[in-house]
Design an enzyme around this catalytic site. Structure first.
Site, short mmCIF file in Angstrom:
data_model
loop_
_atom_site.label_atom_id
_atom_site.label_comp_id
_atom_site.label_asym_id
_atom_site.label_seq_id
_atom_site.Cartn_x
_atom_site.Cartn_y
_atom_site.Cartn_z
N GLU A 167 -4.34 12.32 -15.49
CA GLU A 167 -4.10 13.43 -15.09
C GLU A 167 -5.82 14.10 -15.27
O GLU A 167 -6.26 14.48 -16.30
CB GLU A 167 -3.62 14.60 -16.47
CG GLU A 167 -1.89 14.18 -16.62
CD GLU A 167 -1.54 15.43 -17.32
OE1 GLU A 167 -0.18 15.75 -17.06
OE2 GLU A 167 -1.72 15.41 -18.51
N GLU A 274 4.63 11.95 -13.82
CA GLU A 274 5.73 13.01 -14.98
C GLU A 274 5.82 14.78 -14.25
O GLU A 274 5.59 15.15 -13.50
CB GLU A 274 4.51 13.45 -15.94
CG GLU A 274 3.41 12.63 -16.28
CD GLU A 274 2.56 12.96 -17.40
OE1 GLU A 274 2.81 14.16 -18.25
OE2 GLU A 274 1.67 12.31 -17.45
#
Length: 380
Positions: A167, A274
């Protein structure tokens, strides 16, 4: 994502979603998704603290065998450098990789380049790297990446997929590798570090597929800004990876439009690295869960086992509909992270609780939920 850091954000009002709800349409083409994965990073620690896993009928079994029988294709494993609790490191990943190999599940390695959670709000340098300059950090990224992936290859369990950073909207190794703000090193430093990781991955595992992962599943503006810069700085990677949670990243229609645009704009396959959805709004421990109120839910998807499975069908259809067959698939985040005292959020605090157990794919009685087989078998 660093779950502990976003507990407050999770209380925001849910985003309105059109009728994509409880009975998603099944696309006529039935296109198969190559990657139907689960992040199982918490498994070694959960097992060490007594976790057990059961099939739907209550029979206890090896969780890896349960995942394989459900059709899971890949397991995602995060890697920290020197974690305070000693988990999520090479010592624990190697035996877990052997279990996955025996079960026929592919290995996906997720490098955080930190001693703890890395996400859009936190990219903390490992303590051992804190005083290194750009050249030293570049070497450290290369050596760490090569060390883990090389060890996997040498034991006969080479990784199939690798994330160079987790991320990384705002960069890695802050502040030196931060790509925004006056205190950061800018895109130049960031891409230097990412190139080191990408090179190490290919040097140690030539057939590995590489990805760069940000958390902007429904945000096309941020996504274009990030990947435009990545391409302009000469980063050579294989897959565009996004986190996509409806309670943070918007409606499925926004994610579908974003992923279709990215696949066409950069001519690369896209992957949801995710996602997750709750099977209940109850909590098994005293820690306030990330998902705890009906206002956080997406319209048409109740917090029930059936609602969780419906969400996974919608995500699978979303990926199958990416034009040109460029939707590789998706990964469920921490589907085996059930509640066990001692295995909480904070690796420095054994008393910390778990705020994720109602988003797992095993219920509070440790039984697999219907969503597990949806993840593994739908679009298979």
């Amino acid at each position: 994502m660093r779950r502990r850091s976003v507990l407050a954000a999770a209380g925001a009002a849910a985003l309105a979603v059109p009728a994509l709800g409880a009975a998603p349409a099944v696309a006529a083409d039935r296109r198969r998704l190559e990657i139907r994965a689960m992040d199982i990073s918490s498994l070694p620690k959960d097992e060490a603290f007594g976790a057990v896993y059961r099939r739907a009928d209550g029979r206890r079994d090896d969780p890896i065998r349960i995942l394989a029988d459900a059709g899971i294709t890949h397991a995602r494993l995060k890697v920290w450098v020197n974690p305070a609790d000693g988990y999520n490191d090479k010592r624990h990943i190697l035996p877990l990789a052997k279990r996955l190999k025996r079960a026929g599940i592919g290995i996906w390695v997720d490098f955080h380049y930190s001693d703890t959670w890395a996400d859009p709000s936190h990219q903390t340098k490992p303590a051992a790297w804190a005083d290194l300059d750009v050249a030293g950090l570049t070497r450290a990224v290369y050596d760490h990446t090569a060390d883990v992936l090389g060890a996997l290859r040498r034991q006969g369990t080479p990784a199939d997929l690798v994330q160079i950073g987790n991320e990384i909207n705002g960069g890695v190794l802050w502040p030196t590798g931060k790509n925004w703000g006056d205190d950061g090193g800018g895109w130049g430093n960031l891409t230097t570090f990412l190139k080191a990781g990408l090179t190490a991955a290919r040097d140690t595992t030539p057939r590995i597929r590489t990805m760069l992962h940000i958390a902007s599943g429904g945000d096309n503006g941020t996504s274009r800004w990030w990947y435009d810069n990545a391409v302009s700085y000469g980063l050579d990677f294989d897959i565009i990876a996004q986190s996509y949670y409806p309670f943070w990243h918007g409606a499925p229609a926004a994610a579908a439009a974003n992923l279709a645009d990215l696949a066409a704009r950069y001519d690369k396959p896209v992957l949801i690295a995710e996602t997750a959805y709750p099977f209940t709004l109850e909590s098994e421990d005293a820690t306030n869960d990330i998902m705890y109120d009906a206002s956080q839910l997406t319209e048409g998807y109740p917090a029930t086992p059936a609602g969780q499975a419906a969400w996974l069908r919608t995500v699978a259809d979303l990926m199958a509909d990416v034009p040109g067959g460029k939707g590789l698939g998706y990964c469920y985040w921490e589907g085996v992270w059930t509640y066990r005292k001692g295995d909480g959020w904070d690796p420095t605090d054994p008393a910390s609780g778990n705020a994720w157990e109602n988003l797992a794919l095993f219920d509070f009685a440790d039984r697999e939920l219907p969503g597990l087989r949806t993840l593994g078998r739908y679009r298979s």
